[in-house]
Every structure is written in structure tokens, then in C-alpha cells.
Design an enzyme around this catalytic site. Structure first.
Site, PDB file in Angstrom:
ATOM      1  N   ARG A 100       0.767  -1.021   0.020  1.00 56.22           N
ATOM      2  CA  ARG A 100       0.001   0.044   0.154  1.00 56.22           C
ATOM      3  C   ARG A 100       0.910   1.306  -0.066  1.00 56.22           C
ATOM      4  NH1 ARG A 100      -2.982   2.917   4.895  1.00 56.22           N
ATOM      5  NH2 ARG A 100      -3.938   4.255   3.511  1.00 56.22           N
ATOM      6  N   HIS A 144      -3.442  10.799   0.636  1.00 57.40           N
ATOM      7  CA  HIS A 144      -2.775  10.670   2.024  1.00 57.40           C
ATOM      8  C   HIS A 144      -2.440  12.168   2.307  1.00 57.40           C
ATOM      9  CE1 HIS A 144      -1.313   7.359   4.514  1.00 57.40           C
ATOM     10  NE2 HIS A 144      -1.167   8.713   5.316  1.00 57.40           N
ATOM     11  N   GLU A 189      -7.602   7.721   6.214  1.00 53.74           N
ATOM     12  CA  GLU A 189      -7.990   8.582   7.425  1.00 53.74           C
ATOM     13  C   GLU A 189      -8.582  10.009   7.127  1.00 53.74           C
ATOM     14  OE1 GLU A 189      -5.091   8.665  10.457  1.00 53.74           O
ATOM     15  OE2 GLU A 189      -4.676   6.465  10.216  1.00 53.74           O
ATOM     16  N   ASN A 316      -7.555   1.360   9.706  1.00 58.89           N
ATOM     17  CA  ASN A 316      -6.369   1.878  10.364  1.00 58.89           C
ATOM     18  C   ASN A 316      -6.178   1.677  11.802  1.00 58.89           C
ATOM     19  OD1 ASN A 316      -5.442   2.446   7.793  1.00 58.89           O
ATOM     20  ND2 ASN A 316      -4.918   4.484   8.146  1.00 58.89           N
ATOM     21  N   TYR A 318      -4.523   1.786  15.860  1.00 63.22           N
ATOM     22  CA  TYR A 318      -3.350   1.815  16.541  1.00 63.22           C
ATOM     23  C   TYR A 318      -3.626   1.608  18.230  1.00 63.22           C
ATOM     24  CZ  TYR A 318      -0.837   3.255  12.463  1.00 63.22           C
ATOM     25  OH  TYR A 318      -0.433   3.229  11.120  1.00 63.22           O
ATOM     26  N   GLU A 382      -3.540  -0.236   7.964  1.00 59.44           N
ATOM     27  CA  GLU A 382      -2.406   0.277   8.696  1.00 59.44           C
ATOM     28  C   GLU A 382      -2.483  -0.381  10.274  1.00 59.44           C
ATOM     29  OE1 GLU A 382      -1.626   4.463   9.184  1.00 59.44           O
ATOM     30  OE2 GLU A 382      -1.810   4.803   7.192  1.00 59.44           O
TER      31      GLU A 382
HETATM   32  C1  GCO Z   1      -1.682   8.045  10.310  1.00 56.46           C
HETATM   33  C2  GCO Z   1      -1.255   7.945   8.755  1.00 56.46           C
HETATM   34  C3  GCO Z   1       0.128   7.741   8.553  1.00 56.46           C
HETATM   35  C4  GCO Z   1       1.067   7.575  10.127  1.00 56.46           C
HETATM   36  C5  GCO Z   1       1.015   6.384  10.952  1.00 56.46           C
HETATM   37  C6  GCO Z   1       1.525   6.686  12.433  1.00 56.46           C
HETATM   38  O1  GCO Z   1      -2.621   7.145  10.648  1.00 56.46           O
HETATM   39  O2  GCO Z   1      -1.365   9.099  10.860  1.00 56.46           O
HETATM   40  O3  GCO Z   1      -1.785   7.115   8.092  1.00 56.46           O
HETATM   41  O4  GCO Z   1       0.648   8.579   7.881  1.00 56.46           O
HETATM   42  O5  GCO Z   1       2.429   7.992   9.779  1.00 56.46           O
HETATM   43  O6  GCO Z   1      -0.301   6.278  11.284  1.00 56.46           O
HETATM   44  O7  GCO Z   1       1.054   7.782  12.869  1.00 56.46           O
END
Ligand code: GCO
Length: 487
Positions: A100, A144, A189, A316, A318, A382
């Protein structure tokens, strides 16, 4: 019904925490699962003044004094614009079957409108052809965050005309690459592309006006719907969605007010760009309905224009949020939330201080799947972590914390698939250490170390060798037990 979902049923939660017999770990990834890595144009390409590329909002913003750590910019980044053959070789060594990346809009339309720039089209066509030659499926992101600066000066995302400009750009790329690229990510995002651009608490490119953010969010939804329609008009077999940044929401206390605030923020953070696409309306219970359309500048016919029958859901992931009821805190009428990233008491954190919370991937995937009708395949577009391990005296990068992070999240994914979630791919963020926006180069997310002080030299980290084993075995090796030592 979208947005109607409440807390996960207990059965889901018990299953996602239930320990699996070790021998079963990693046995549930389907044949053809996409083992990928992810990057983005502004974060890795550099070459910002080469081959006719126009200025983007991030070129302007990163050069604004005091904005990024160390005054870092993406002017050079990983120099991937020139070194993409080297990065392709790294992808081959990783044994990934999917990659990607994002297309820099300012390389295609330097001023955000008009005929496409030949050199820009040629660059991405070369990259796509080389990926396909290497049996690596390209998954391009159209946006992006690097909108042409000229469009910012014409009003940016709050300007409804920007949606039309974006869908023209999507058509250009669909016509140029649609014969070879069959699956597209429209927005990365979308919330961050607007929220981080307009909300007061985020100091990023487009100002700090919460009401401008709301208008921008509606134009992004219009752009997503129009770009989806544009791609389908080129070839109805093309598949498209966006990469939605999603997090499970937890109330900051057991109070009813905080529970309600967590639900509101779930709808605003996780569904704001999904509900319009799938149902032509915004999630209820966030902004007072009598004010919603006026605040968004929602017009007659928009309920059709935002529609996009997404072919898959990109997620995505985290970490999670804890949400407190806080009247007027956000500047968004009715939202009344004060969200905090991660658990305050969390001990397991990345080098950016983000809580490591693997089960949140299961929790939010299950909820999004259920609240979007339970039909669409899911891709983790992600997931990754910033750990700043550097090469030792022997040149090896012993990033065992990244291996642990990825292993726990992939084990969670394995359980989710075993429990019936249709997960079809996982893209590790990121292939390379790269420009991490406001953090500059101080947050290393890569499977591959980049020596920014020595001509962007690349060094595969221990996690790269480990991930290669996982990908080569379709998950059967590498996910059991504690972090195995490096290669
Ligand atoms: C985001 C973006 C990425 C970041 C990654 C780490 O989620 O902010 O997609 O460009 O670099 O997630 O923060």
C-alpha cells in the site's frame, strides 16, 4: 442500522480474550491473505521539486517555522522517488504479496486541476508495473493528506468545489491505472485529513476552526462518494473503499454521562465517513439534528452524492480512546467530549507514548463489521508502532518490541478470523522509517531502518526478518510464544 450499535455483546468480548490452544495460533489466515506493508507519498518520496510536482499543503506547512520537530520536512524523506527500485527489492526480501502506497496528487495535477502531468503518471505506472512483475498487489491510496496547495488557497476542503476537483483526479488515476490496479483506497483517514486539519487541539495545515472542520468533513464525504462513482464508471469491477482510522471508545468513568460521551465519540470518530457512504446520512446522536445540515452545508441531493457502496472496509488501527463528557470542549455543537488517547495507567507504550492495546483491534473491527451490515471484507490497512531502535555495533537492529507489538496484534487478528470476521489482509505501517508528520523523523515505524544522516541508507530490522517468516508461512510461523530472537 449504522451507529445503532451499542457495547459489544459479552460473547464477543469473552471470545476475543479467550486464550487459544498454542498449536492453533496463526492457523486461521485464509489462502491468498494479503501480507502487506504500507507507506505514503509525502512521508517517503522526497523529490518535492522534481518532474513538475506542484506544492502540497504539507510542503507549505512543514516549512512553517516551529511546526514540526527539528523543523523536519518531507523535502527528501526516504528519497523513495529515486530509490523505489531499492524499496521494491526490500518488499521482495520481505516476501509480502501486497504493498500500500499513496499517489501524490500534486505530481498528477500540480495545481489541483486540469490535464494530468505526464511525468507523474509515468512514475506511478512504472511503480505499479514493477510491483505486478514481482507478484506484489498494488493498493494505491489516492489521498494521503497532500492536497495541492493551490486548492487550499481556493478554499481547501471546506470548499465544495474541492470534491469535484478530487473526483476528476480519481478519474484520471482510474483511467491511467485501472487496467492494472483493481483495488483502490480513496482516502487515508478522512477524519485526520480534516479533523487534524481544522480542530483547535490539532495544529496542522488548515487552521483550527471546528466549524470549518465540519464543513470539510462533509466535502470529504462528497468527494469519497463522487470518487467512488468515478472509479465505478471507468470499470464497475474496480473495488474501492477508504482507510478509516478507528479506535474502540471507553468511558473515562462509569458515569452515564461518560458512557454516552464514549458512544457519541464512537459515532463521530469511527462512523462519520462510513455512515454517509453506506446510508446517505450522518450518524445520529452527535450533532443536534435541527443544526446538522446547516453546520455541514448539507444540500439537496447530497444524500445521493455521498453514497458509496464500499467494496471492502479499510481499517487503520493503533490504540484506544477514553472519553469524558465535557460540554463545549471540542467546539463541535453537541459533541461535548474530551477524548484521551490510551489508558492513563497503561505501562506498555510505544516510543511515541501510545498505549499498546492489541485486543482493541478485535473489538473495533467486530463492531465496525456489525454496524456496517456484516457483509464487506475487512483489511487492516495500517497497524504498527514507533520504536526507535538503532543499529548496534554489528549493524543489526534488534527491535524485539516491534516484533512483540506485531505478534500480539496478528494473534488478535488470527482469533478474529477464527471467530468469523472476514479479514482479508494486513498492511504493516510501515515499510520504512519515514517522515512522521509533526514528529518529523523522531518516530520510527519502519520494518526497515532508514539512516537519514547517511544518504537514507536502508537496514532491514529484526522485525523485517520476522515478518518475512510470518508472511511466507501465511501466519503459521512466528506468532506463537515470546518474541523469538532475531535471524
Ligand atoms: C496516520 C497515517 C500515517 C501515520 C501512521 C503513524 O495514521 O497518521 O495514516 O501517515 O504515519 O499512522 O502515525
Amino acid at each position: 442500522m449504522l451507529g445503532a450499535g451499542l457495547a459489544l455483546p459479552a460473547s464477543w468480548l469473552s471470545r476475543c480474550t479467550m486464550a487459544r490452544i498454542p498449536s492453533e495460533v496463526g492457523r486461521h489466515f485464509p489462502p491468498g491473505f494479503h501480507w502487506g506493508a504500507a507507506t505514503s507519498a509525502y512521508q517517503i518520496e522526497g523529490a518535492v521539486h522534481i518532474d513538475g510536482r506542484g506544492e502540497s499543503v504539507w510542503d507549505r506547512f512543514s516549512h512553517t517555522p516551529g511546526v514540526t520537530k527539528d523543523g523536519a520536512t518531507g523535502d527528501v524523506a526516504c528519497d523513495s522517488y529515486h530509490r523505489w527500485p531499492e524499496d521494491l527489492a526490500l518488499l521482495k526480501r520481505l516476501g509480502v504479496n501486497a504493498y500500500r502506497f499513496s499517489i501524490a496528487w500534486p505530481r498528477i495535477q500540480p495545481q489541483g486541476a486540469g490535464a494530468p502531468h505526464r511525468r507523474g503518471l509515468e512514475y506511478y505506472a512504472r511503480l505499479v508495473d514493477a510491483l505486478l512483475e514481482a507478484d506484489i498487489q498494488p493498493l494505491p491510496t489516492l489521498y494521503h493528506w497532500d492536497i495541492p496547495q493551490a486548492l487550499i488557497e481556493a478554499g481547501g476542503w471546506p470548499n465544495r468545489d474541492t470534491a469535484r476537483r478530487f473526483s476528476d483526479y480519481a478519474s484520471i488515476m482510474g483511467r491511467a491505472l485501472g487496467d492494472r490496479v483493481r483495488r483502490w483506497v480513496i482516502f487515508n483517514e478522512p477524519k485526520a485529513a480534516t479533523g487534524y486539519g481544522y480542530l483547535p487541539q490539532h495544529r496542522e495545515p488548515c487552521g483550527t476552526d471546528a466549524l470549518q472542520h465540519l464543513r470539510a468533513s462533509h466535502v470529504i464525504n462528497l468527494a469519497q462518494g463522487q470518487a467512488f462513482a468515478a472509479l465505478k464508471a471507468i470499470d464497475p469491477r474496480l473495488q474501492a473503499s477508504s482507510a478509516f482510522d478507528v479506535s474502540p471508545m471507553f468511558p473515562a468513568s462509569d458515569s452515564e454521562l461518560d458512557h454516552a460521551a464514549a458512544e457519541r465519540f464512537h459515532r463521530f470518530q469511527n462512523l462519520w465517513y462510513l455512515t454517509p457512504a453506506l446510508e446517505g446520512r450522518y450518524p445520529s446522536g452527535v450533532i443536534p439534528p435541527e443544526r446538522l445540515h446547516q453546520l455541514l452545508d448539507f444540500r439537496e441531493g447530497d444524500e445521493q452524492d455521498v453514497r458509496a457502496d464500499l467494496d471492502f472496509i479499510g481499517l487503520n488501527y493503533y490504540s484506544r480512546f477514553f472519553v469524558r463528557h465535557a460540554p463545549l470542549a471540542s467546539g463541535i455543537p453537541g459533541l461535548d467530549v474530551d477524548p484521551h488517547w490510551g489508558a492513563a495507567a497503561a505501562e506498555n507504550r510505544t516510543d511515541l507514548g501510545w498505549e499498546v492495546y492489541p485486543q482493541g483491534l478485535y473489538e473495533i473491527m467486530a463492531r465496525i463489521h456489525r454496524e456496517t451490515g456484516g457483509q464487506r471484507p475487512l483489511y487492516v490497512t495500517e497497524n504498527g508502532a514507533a520504536y526507535n531502535d538503532a543499529p548496534g555495533p554489528d549493524g543489526r537492529v534488534r527491535d524485539s518490541r516491534r516484533i512483540d507489538y506485531l505478534r500480539t496484534h496478528l494473534r488478535t487478528l488470527d482469533r478474529a478470523i477464527a471467530d468469523g470476521l472476514p479479514v482479508r489482509g494486513y498492511y504493516c505501517w510501515s515499510l520504512l522509517d519515514n517522515f512522521e508528520w509533526l514528529q518529523g523523523y523522531r518516530a520510527r515505524f519502519g520494518l526497515v531502518y532508514v539512516d537519514f544522516d547517511h544518504e537514507q541508507r536502508r537496514v532491514m530490522k529484526d522485525s523485517a526478518a520476522w515478518y518475512a517468516r510470518v508472511a511466507a508461512s501465511n501466519g503459521r510461523h512466528g506468532l506463537g510464544g515470546p518474541a523469538e530472537p532475531g535471524p
